[in-house]
Design an enzyme around this catalytic site. Structure first.
Site, PDB file in Angstrom:
ATOM      1  N   GLU A  34      -1.991  13.993   1.543  1.00  0.00           N
ATOM      2  CA  GLU A  34      -0.546  14.266   1.383  1.00  0.00           C
ATOM      3  C   GLU A  34      -0.147  14.042  -0.078  1.00  0.00           C
ATOM      4  OE1 GLU A  34       1.239  13.021   5.623  1.00  0.00           O
ATOM      5  OE2 GLU A  34       0.822  11.281   4.397  1.00  0.00           O
ATOM      6  N   GLU A  66       5.854  17.765   1.553  1.00  0.00           N
ATOM      7  CA  GLU A  66       6.452  16.993   2.661  1.00  0.00           C
ATOM      8  C   GLU A  66       7.949  16.775   2.424  1.00  0.00           C
ATOM      9  OE1 GLU A  66       4.408  13.326   3.602  1.00  0.00           O
ATOM     10  OE2 GLU A  66       6.158  12.593   4.719  1.00  0.00           O
ATOM     11  N   HIS A 108      -0.678  10.032  -3.234  1.00  0.00           N
ATOM     12  CA  HIS A 108       0.219  10.326  -2.124  1.00  0.00           C
ATOM     13  C   HIS A 108       1.635  10.504  -2.679  1.00  0.00           C
ATOM     14  CE1 HIS A 108       2.712   9.302   1.409  1.00  0.00           C
ATOM     15  NE2 HIS A 108       1.725   9.845   2.097  1.00  0.00           N
ATOM     16  N   GLY A 138       0.839  -1.198   0.000  1.00  0.00           N
ATOM     17  CA  GLY A 138       0.000   0.000   0.000  1.00  0.00           C
ATOM     18  C   GLY A 138       0.872   1.245   0.000  1.00  0.00           C
ATOM     19  N   CYS A 189       8.111  10.352  10.055  1.00  0.00           N
ATOM     20  CA  CYS A 189       8.783   9.807   8.862  1.00  0.00           C
ATOM     21  C   CYS A 189       9.929  10.711   8.386  1.00  0.00           C
ATOM     22  CB  CYS A 189       7.776   9.617   7.741  1.00  0.00           C
ATOM     23  SG  CYS A 189       6.703  11.040   7.496  1.00  0.00           S
TER      24      CYS A 189
HETATM   25  O1  FUB Z   1       2.875   6.343   5.754  1.00  0.00           O
HETATM   26  C1  FUB Z   1       4.243   6.441   6.078  1.00  0.00           C
HETATM   27  C2  FUB Z   1       4.696   7.869   5.970  1.00  0.00           C
HETATM   28  O2  FUB Z   1       3.954   8.675   6.860  1.00  0.00           O
HETATM   29  C3  FUB Z   1       4.474   8.506   4.626  1.00  0.00           C
HETATM   30  O3  FUB Z   1       5.502   8.307   3.734  1.00  0.00           O
HETATM   31  C4  FUB Z   1       4.328   9.939   4.977  1.00  0.00           C
HETATM   32  O4  FUB Z   1       3.747  10.686   3.976  1.00  0.00           O
HETATM   33  C5  FUB Z   1       3.509   9.857   6.239  1.00  0.00           C
HETATM   34  O5  FUB Z   1       2.165   9.715   5.936  1.00  0.00           O
HETATM   35 ZN    ZN Z   2       7.774  12.453   5.987  1.00  0.00          ZN
END
Ligand code: FUB
Ligand code: ZN
Length: 667
Positions: free
Chosen positions: A334, A350, A282, A214, A430
Site C-alpha cells: 500500500e 487509498e 506505506h 509501526g 480504515c
Molecule cells: O493499518 C491500518 C490501516 O489499514 C492503514 O492505514 C491502511 O492502509 C490499512 O492497511
Molecule cells: Zn484506508
C-alpha cells in the site's frame, strides 16, 4: 498560525452542506450498525464486540481480584474472523488488530457532527458506546482490545505490526472531538490515561521501551492533546516518537530480526526523519508521520524538521501524486512507488492516503500560507476523498483507480485490489470512517488565522468570526464551488482593528480571475494569496475565478500518461464512463483544440457540471497477413468514428452501476 475554531465556523454551502448532511444522516448511523455487526450483507466488523469482550474480562478480573488468571498471550493472527458471524464467541477478539480504531474514528465524526447541530439521540447512542469502550480499559490505563483479550504479557512486544499506538492515536483524536462537542470528559480521560500509561513505558531511559509506532498517527494526536490540555508530557511523548524514528539500530529489528540489514522504507524508519527527503513506504503511514512532523516543526521552530517536511511535500506533489490528489501508487505494501511511476489501472491510491495528504497540507498551511499547500488539499478533497464514498453514503472505495475495465479487475490477480463498484464495507475498514471524520470536520480546513489575519484556503460557503485587537470581526462567505468560481465575502466590524484577510488564488485558475473589493484595500500578493487590509466597518469582496475546462498532461516521465490528457475544471478532475460513452474507452481520442460544452446535469441528485465534446473513436484495422493467427496483422489504417464524448466529475464515477472508467484520454 492556528486553524480557525471549527465550532466557530458554520458551513452553509450548496455543495459541502449536502455532503455533511449525508454523513450525518446516512454514514454515521450506517457505520454504527456496521460497528455492531447488524448489516448482514456487509463484512462484519466486530469492533463493538471486542470492546464488550474486553469489558467482560475486566469485570471478571475486578470481581476475582488476585484469584483471576489473566489470559496468556495466544497469537491469533493480524486479522481473525469466525467462519460465520453466529460462530463468534463472546469473549474472543475478531477482526483486524486495529479494529478498535473504527470506533474511535466513528466517535470523532460524531463529535464533529454534534458541533454542527444537536442530536440528542445520536449523543445518547455515543454516550452508551463510550461506556462500553471505557469499561474495557485496564486499571493501569492500557486500552487495546486485541491484547486485553488475547493476553497482556505480549503487549507492546510488536510495535511494528500490532497497532497499539495507532489505536492510541485514534482514541485521542476521537476523544478530543467528542469532548469539544459535548464538554463530556469520560472518553478524554480514558485517552489521557492510556497516553499517560504509554508515556510511563516509552523513552530512552534504561528499562523503558525505546520504540515508536509501526503505524504513525499517535504523533499528531498527541500534539493535538497537548494543544487541548497544555500538558507538556504529551508533546514530549510525540517528540520522542518522531525523534527516535529511523535511528540506528532500527527498533523494529529487535522485534523482527529478519529485518536486519534491510532499509526500513515501509515504516519511514530507514533514516532519521530530519534526513528524509523522498516520500516512501506505506502511504498512509507516511503522510500521518509527515503531519506529526509538521506539527512539531510548528510548535518547536525546528528548522531541520521543517526543511524535511517541505522536501517530503514536494517529493509527493512533484513525483508521486496522481492528478486526482491520490497517493500510494502500488498495492504492494500500500505504498509509494518510484518517482513518476503512476500506473492508472493498478493504482492503489487509498482513500485514507488522500485524507492523510489533506492533513499534511493543512498542517503545512498552519506554518506558512502558501497556496501550493491549499491547492493540493483542495485537489485531494474534491477528487480522491469524495470518490471514496457513494452518492448515497452507503458504499465506499478503498482503492481509487484512474482506469477501470471491470472484467479485468475481477479476473486479473494483479488488479484484485481494484473494485469496479464501491463496497458496502471492508474487513479492513480504515477508509469509510476516515471519510466521515474528514467531511464532518471540514470547518477546520477552510481558514487558518494568526494574530491579525484570516487566511481563506478553501472557498466553502460559511460564517466565521475573528477577534482582532478587541474587536470581533465577522466574515461571511458565499461560494459557487465547484460548479462555478464565484465567491462573495462580506466582512463586518473590522474598522480600525488592523484585521487582514488573505484570499487564496487557486493555481488552477492560471492567474485568470476578477476581484472587486469595496470597503478594504489590496495590500500585497504573496505566495498565492492576496492580502486585503484597511477595512471599513463593512466590506464586500466579489471574486470570480475562471473555471474553464483545461487539458492537463503529466510530466513526460510519467510513462503511463504519455500521449494522454486529463480534463480538469476548477478543482474538479473529470473522467469518462462507459455508461455515457460505450465501453472500450481506450479507443477514444480528443483533439488538442477540443472545445467543451458545459451542461448542468441533475442526474446525480443535485446540480453537477458535466462536459461534452466532439471526439473520435479510433479502431485500428488490421489486415492480412496475420502470420501468427488472429491476434496480430499488418497495420493498414484507422477506422475513425465521430462521437460525442461526455465527461463527469471523477468523484462521481461508479454511481450508475458497474462500467468502464478512465480519467486519461488519448490525444
Ligand atoms: O493499518 C491500518 C490501516 O489499514 C492503514 O492505514 C491502511 O492502509 C490499512 O492497511
Ligand atoms: Zn484506508
Amino acid at each position: 498560525m492556528i486553524p480557525a475554531d471549527i465550532k466557530n465556523t458554520e458551513i452553509r454551502d450548496e455543495f459541502w452542506s449536502r455532503k455533511q448532511a449525508l454523513v450525518r444522516k446516512e454514514v454515521i448511523p450506517y457505520q454504527w450498525e456496521i460497528l455492531n455487526d447488524r448489516i448482514p450483507e456487509a463484512e462484519a466488523s466486530y469492533c463493538m464486540h471486542n470492546f464488550k469482550a474486553a469489558g467482560l474480562l475486566n469485570e471478571k478480573m475486578r470481581k476475582k481480584g488476585d484469584a483471576f488468571e489473566a489470559p496468556r498471550f495466544t497469537y491469533r493472527g493480524f486479522a481473525v474472523f469466525p467462519e460465520k458471524r453466529e460462530d463468534a464467541k463472546e469473549d474472543e477478539f475478531y477482526g483486524f488488530v486495529f479494529q478498535d480504531s473504527d470506533f474511535y474514528k466513528w466517535i470523532e465524526a460524531v463529535g464533529y457532527a454534534l458541533m454542527t447541530g444537536p442530536d440528542p439521540v445520536l449523543e445518547e447512542t455515543a454516550d452508551r458506546a463510550i461506556d462500553i469502550v471505557c469499561a474495557a480499559q485496564l486499571p493501569n490505563g492500557y486500552l487495546d482490545t486485541y491484547y486485553i483479550i488475547n493476553g497482556m504479557d505480549k503487549s507492546f512486544s510488536d510495535l511494528r505490526d500490532h497497532h497499539e499506538l495507532y489505536c492510541l492515536g485514534h482514541l485521542i483524536e476521537g476523544a478530543i472531538s467528542y469532548y469539544q462537542a459535548t464538554g463530556k470528559e469520560k472518553l478524554l480521560k480514558t485517552a489521557e490515561r492510556y497516553a499517560d500509561y504509554v508515556a510511563s513505558l516509552f523513552g530512552t531511559e534504561e528499562g523503558k521501551i525505546n520504540g515508536y509506532p509501526g503505524h504513525e498517527i499517535a504523533e499528531m494526536a498527541l500534539f493535538a492533546l497537548y494543544d487541548l490540555t497544555g500538558e507538556e508530557r504529551y508533546k514530549n511523548l510525540a517528540e520522542y516518537f518522531i525523534n527516535e524514528r529511523g535511528k540506528e539500530p532500527n527498533y523494529f529489528e529487535k522485534e523482527h530480526p529478519d529485518m536486519k540489514g534491510k532499509p526500513d522504507y515501509y515504516h519511514q524508519a530507514h533514516i532519521p526523519v530530519r534526513e528524509q527527503t523522498e516520500a516512501v513506504g506505506h502511504a498512509v503511514r507516511a503522510v500521518y508521520l509527515y503531519s506529526g512532523m509538521a506539527d512539531m516543526a510548528r510548535l518547536t521552530g525546528d528548522a531541520a524538521l521543517l526543511n524535511a517536511c517541505e522536501k517530503l511535500f514536494d517529493s509527493i506533489v512533484n513525483t508521486k501524486m496522481y492528478i486526482t490528489g491520490g497517493i500510494g501508487a502500488t498495492h504492494l505494501g500500500e505504498s509509494f512507488s518510484l518517482p513518476y511511476d503512476l500506473p492508472n489501472d493498478t493504482a492503489y491510491s487509498e482513500t485514507c492516503a488522500a485524507i492523510g495528504l489533506v492533513f499534511f497540507a493543512e498542517r503545512m498551511l498552519r506554518i506558512k500560507a502558501d497556496s501550493k499547500y491549499a491547492d493540493v488539499m483542495e485537489l485531494a478533497l474534491f477528487n480522491t476523498v469524495l470518490s471514496g464514498m457513494a452518492l448515497d453514503g452507503k458504499s465506499f472505495f478503498y482503492v481509487n483507480p484512474l482506469d477501470v475495465i471491470p472484467e479485468n479487475c475481477k479476473k486479473d490477480e494483479r488488479k484484485t485490489h481494484v473494485k469496479p463498484v464501491r463496497q458496502k464495507w471492508f474487513g479492513c475498514a480504515c477508509c469509510p470512517p476516515n471519510i466521515a471524520r474528514l467531511i464532518t470536520s471540514l470547518g477546520r480546513y477552510i481558514y487558518t488565522e494568526d494574530e491579525n489575519t484570516l487566511y481563506t484556503h478553501l472557498y466553502v460557503g460559511s460564517d466565521t468570526t475573528k477577534a482582532v485587537n478587541g474587536k470581533l470581526v465577522s466574515v461571511s462567505m458565499e461560494s459557487g464551488f465547484p460548479n462555478n468560481g464565484n465567491v462573495k465575502i462580506a466582512v463586518n466590524g473590522a474598522k480600525g482593528s488592523g484585521f487582514r484577510l488573505a484570499l487564496r488564488i487557486p493555481g488552477w485558475t492560471n492567474g485568470k480571475y476578477r476581484l472587486d473589493v469595496t470597503g478594504a484595500s489590496e495590500k500585497e500578493e504573496k505566495d498565492g494569496y492576496i492580502y486585503l487590509g484597511e477595512f471599513s466597518e463593512s466590506a464586500a469582496i466579489d471574486i470570480s475565478f475562471d473555471m474553464i475546462p483545461r487539458l492537463m498532461a503529466a510530466d513526460s516521465r510519467v510513462a503511463e500518461d504519455n500521449l494522454k490528457v486529463a480534463v480538469t475544471r476548477g478543482p474538479i478532475v473529470y473522467c469518462m464512463e462507459g455508461v455515457d460513452n460505450g465501453d472500450k474507452l481506450r479507443q477514444i481520442r480528443i483533439d488538442k483544440n477540443v472545445s467543451f460544452t458545459e451542461e448542468m446535469s441533475g442526474e446525480f441528485g443535485y446540480d453537477v457540471v458535466t462536459l461534452k465534446a466532439d471526439a473520435k473513436r479510433i479502431i485500428p484495422s488490421v489486415s492480412a497477413p496475420r502470420p501468427f493467427g488472429e491476434l496480430y496483422g499488418e497495420f493498414s489504417s484507422f477506422e475513425e468514428k465521430e462521437i460525442s464524448l461526455r465527461l463527469i466529475p471523477y468523484y462521481l464515477w461508479a454511481n450508475r452501476g458497474e462500467n468502464e472508467m478512465s480519467v486519461y484520454i488519448n490525444i
